[in-house]
Write a protein that holds these residues in place. Sequence first.
Motif, PDB file in Angstrom:
ATOM      1  N   GLY A  57       0.790  -1.227   0.000  1.00 30.44           N
ATOM      2  CA  GLY A  57       0.000   0.000   0.000  1.00 30.44           C
ATOM      3  C   GLY A  57       0.820   1.273   0.000  1.00 30.44           C
ATOM      4  O   GLY A  57       0.284   2.362   0.172  1.00 30.44           O
ATOM      5  N   TRP A 150      -1.873  11.361 -15.450  1.00 28.70           N
ATOM      6  CA  TRP A 150      -2.915  10.655 -14.698  1.00 28.70           C
ATOM      7  C   TRP A 150      -3.741  11.595 -13.828  1.00 28.70           C
ATOM      8  O   TRP A 150      -4.597  11.140 -13.072  1.00 28.70           O
ATOM      9  CB  TRP A 150      -2.290   9.583 -13.799  1.00 28.70           C
ATOM     10  CG  TRP A 150      -1.497   8.563 -14.533  1.00 28.70           C
ATOM     11  CD1 TRP A 150      -1.758   8.026 -15.760  1.00 28.70           C
ATOM     12  CD2 TRP A 150      -0.283   7.942 -14.080  1.00 28.70           C
ATOM     13  NE1 TRP A 150      -0.785   7.126 -16.108  1.00 28.70           N
ATOM     14  CE2 TRP A 150       0.126   7.049 -15.092  1.00 28.70           C
ATOM     15  CE3 TRP A 150       0.480   8.068 -12.924  1.00 28.70           C
ATOM     16  CZ2 TRP A 150       1.281   6.278 -14.975  1.00 28.70           C
ATOM     17  CZ3 TRP A 150       1.626   7.302 -12.809  1.00 28.70           C
ATOM     18  CH2 TRP A 150       2.020   6.411 -13.833  1.00 28.70           C
ATOM     19  N   ARG A 187       1.413   3.738 -11.980  1.00 29.21           N
ATOM     20  CA  ARG A 187       0.030   3.859 -12.454  1.00 29.21           C
ATOM     21  C   ARG A 187      -0.915   3.085 -11.541  1.00 29.21           C
ATOM     22  O   ARG A 187      -1.965   3.591 -11.138  1.00 29.21           O
ATOM     23  CB  ARG A 187      -0.108   3.345 -13.893  1.00 29.21           C
ATOM     24  CG  ARG A 187      -1.507   3.575 -14.484  1.00 29.21           C
ATOM     25  CD  ARG A 187      -1.732   2.749 -15.728  1.00 29.21           C
ATOM     26  NE  ARG A 187      -1.723   1.317 -15.443  1.00 29.21           N
ATOM     27  CZ  ARG A 187      -2.728   0.646 -14.874  1.00 29.21           C
ATOM     28  NH1 ARG A 187      -3.830   1.274 -14.492  1.00 29.21           N
ATOM     29  NH2 ARG A 187      -2.622  -0.648 -14.650  1.00 29.21           N
ATOM     30  N   ARG A 188      -0.536   1.877 -11.182  1.00 29.95           N
ATOM     31  CA  ARG A 188      -1.381   1.066 -10.298  1.00 29.95           C
ATOM     32  C   ARG A 188      -1.549   1.730  -8.941  1.00 29.95           C
ATOM     33  O   ARG A 188      -2.651   1.720  -8.375  1.00 29.95           O
ATOM     34  CB  ARG A 188      -0.789  -0.335 -10.161  1.00 29.95           C
ATOM     35  CG  ARG A 188      -0.995  -1.175 -11.415  1.00 29.95           C
ATOM     36  CD  ARG A 188      -0.208  -2.477 -11.409  1.00 29.95           C
ATOM     37  NE  ARG A 188      -0.310  -3.205 -10.168  1.00 29.95           N
ATOM     38  CZ  ARG A 188       0.600  -4.104  -9.765  1.00 29.95           C
ATOM     39  NH1 ARG A 188       1.652  -4.370 -10.504  1.00 29.95           N
ATOM     40  NH2 ARG A 188       0.441  -4.728  -8.622  1.00 29.95           N
ATOM     41  N   PHE A 189      -0.467   2.307  -8.403  1.00 23.86           N
ATOM     42  CA  PHE A 189      -0.568   2.989  -7.117  1.00 23.86           C
ATOM     43  C   PHE A 189      -1.544   4.160  -7.195  1.00 23.86           C
ATOM     44  O   PHE A 189      -2.436   4.296  -6.356  1.00 23.86           O
ATOM     45  CB  PHE A 189       0.811   3.482  -6.653  1.00 23.86           C
ATOM     46  CG  PHE A 189       0.730   4.306  -5.398  1.00 23.86           C
ATOM     47  CD1 PHE A 189       0.605   3.696  -4.163  1.00 23.86           C
ATOM     48  CD2 PHE A 189       0.733   5.690  -5.451  1.00 23.86           C
ATOM     49  CE1 PHE A 189       0.493   4.448  -2.997  1.00 23.86           C
ATOM     50  CE2 PHE A 189       0.631   6.451  -4.300  1.00 23.86           C
ATOM     51  CZ  PHE A 189       0.503   5.822  -3.072  1.00 23.86           C
ATOM     52  N   HIS A 190      -1.379   5.006  -8.175  1.00 26.09           N
ATOM     53  CA  HIS A 190      -2.198   6.212  -8.269  1.00 26.09           C
ATOM     54  C   HIS A 190      -3.630   5.928  -8.724  1.00 26.09           C
ATOM     55  O   HIS A 190      -4.543   6.664  -8.373  1.00 26.09           O
ATOM     56  CB  HIS A 190      -1.522   7.260  -9.155  1.00 26.09           C
ATOM     57  CG  HIS A 190      -0.336   7.854  -8.468  1.00 26.09           C
ATOM     58  ND1 HIS A 190      -0.428   8.782  -7.466  1.00 26.09           N
ATOM     59  CD2 HIS A 190       1.005   7.601  -8.623  1.00 26.09           C
ATOM     60  CE1 HIS A 190       0.764   9.104  -7.032  1.00 26.09           C
ATOM     61  NE2 HIS A 190       1.656   8.389  -7.711  1.00 26.09           N
ATOM     62  N   GLN A 191      -3.816   4.845  -9.447  1.00 29.15           N
ATOM     63  CA  GLN A 191      -5.170   4.466  -9.874  1.00 29.15           C
ATOM     64  C   GLN A 191      -6.035   4.059  -8.681  1.00 29.15           C
ATOM     65  O   GLN A 191      -7.221   4.323  -8.630  1.00 29.15           O
ATOM     66  CB  GLN A 191      -5.070   3.312 -10.880  1.00 29.15           C
ATOM     67  CG  GLN A 191      -6.397   2.899 -11.469  1.00 29.15           C
ATOM     68  CD  GLN A 191      -6.208   1.801 -12.507  1.00 29.15           C
ATOM     69  OE1 GLN A 191      -5.462   0.839 -12.290  1.00 29.15           O
ATOM     70  NE2 GLN A 191      -6.850   1.952 -13.638  1.00 29.15           N
ATOM     71  N   ARG A 192      -5.414   3.429  -7.689  1.00 27.26           N
ATOM     72  CA  ARG A 192      -6.191   2.937  -6.541  1.00 27.26           C
ATOM     73  C   ARG A 192      -6.211   3.888  -5.366  1.00 27.26           C
ATOM     74  O   ARG A 192      -6.938   3.659  -4.394  1.00 27.26           O
ATOM     75  CB  ARG A 192      -5.708   1.559  -6.116  1.00 27.26           C
ATOM     76  CG  ARG A 192      -4.345   1.528  -5.479  1.00 27.26           C
ATOM     77  CD  ARG A 192      -3.941   0.093  -5.220  1.00 27.26           C
ATOM     78  NE  ARG A 192      -2.748   0.030  -4.401  1.00 27.26           N
ATOM     79  CZ  ARG A 192      -2.001  -1.034  -4.292  1.00 27.26           C
ATOM     80  NH1 ARG A 192      -2.331  -2.130  -4.948  1.00 27.26           N
ATOM     81  NH2 ARG A 192      -0.936  -1.038  -3.532  1.00 27.26           N
ATOM     82  N   ARG A 193      -5.409   4.978  -5.419  1.00 31.31           N
ATOM     83  CA  ARG A 193      -5.394   5.941  -4.297  1.00 31.31           C
ATOM     84  C   ARG A 193      -6.648   6.816  -4.360  1.00 31.31           C
ATOM     85  O   ARG A 193      -7.009   7.307  -5.425  1.00 31.31           O
ATOM     86  CB  ARG A 193      -4.172   6.857  -4.372  1.00 31.31           C
ATOM     87  CG  ARG A 193      -2.853   6.180  -4.134  1.00 31.31           C
ATOM     88  CD  ARG A 193      -2.699   5.627  -2.759  1.00 31.31           C
ATOM     89  NE  ARG A 193      -2.761   6.643  -1.738  1.00 31.31           N
ATOM     90  CZ  ARG A 193      -2.809   6.398  -0.431  1.00 31.31           C
ATOM     91  NH1 ARG A 193      -2.809   5.172   0.001  1.00 31.31           N
ATOM     92  NH2 ARG A 193      -2.862   7.370   0.434  1.00 31.31           N
ATOM     93  N   PRO A 194      -7.325   7.017  -3.231  1.00 31.90           N
ATOM     94  CA  PRO A 194      -8.485   7.918  -3.247  1.00 31.90           C
ATOM     95  C   PRO A 194      -8.049   9.350  -3.499  1.00 31.90           C
ATOM     96  O   PRO A 194      -6.995   9.774  -3.051  1.00 31.90           O
ATOM     97  CB  PRO A 194      -9.089   7.769  -1.839  1.00 31.90           C
ATOM     98  CG  PRO A 194      -7.972   7.236  -0.998  1.00 31.90           C
ATOM     99  CD  PRO A 194      -7.066   6.470  -1.914  1.00 31.90           C
TER     100      PRO A 194
END
Length: 196
Positions: A57, A150, A187-194
């Motif tokens: 996370g 993004w 990309r995966r980190f920022h895609q799932r961050r609120p």
Amino acid sequence: MARRTTVTTDEPTEGPGSERAEGPTGERADEPVELTAAERSHLRRAVGLAAEALAAGDEPFGSVLVGADGRSLAEDRNRVHSLDDRTRHPEFALARWAVDHLSERERAAATVFTSGEHCPMCSAAHGWAGLGRIVYAHSTAQLTEWLAAWDAPASPVRPLAIEEVLPGVPVHGPVPDLTDELRELHRRFHQRRPRS
């Protein structure tokens, strides 16, 4: 802004201490710096630590501190979100570790292999600790471009190249064949961050 070194691995290196020639203004020449198989392995480990950070996370950054003899001395990954501390960058942690465990001479001869170019905080810590060379897989400029594309939140500090904070330390990167892998981790980190 200082020129960047693009690292390639297609040709043999002259050895771990080989440096790029500098031009008359002190900027690096355009010839790429080669990584040895051992150096490439350390950089791959840093990328693996970035993936571990993402799985926990945290932001996908990882770093490995390597001694002059090529041995891995310490490693860490980003822990900003899991420890709720914006200073928990791996490069900063390795600088602290080095001060506690290595002599001044050993620190100066060490190399930090890191998934992403140091932020200004980590560049300063690296300099104050007296550490040597830095090899990074993706640059601050690349990350800044990805975040803008993004529509992700920008860094709270100015995105400076290492050389702007830490002149005189050999800096090598980015490594083009690792860029896509790291871009995907971010990309995966920022895609799932609120969004805040």
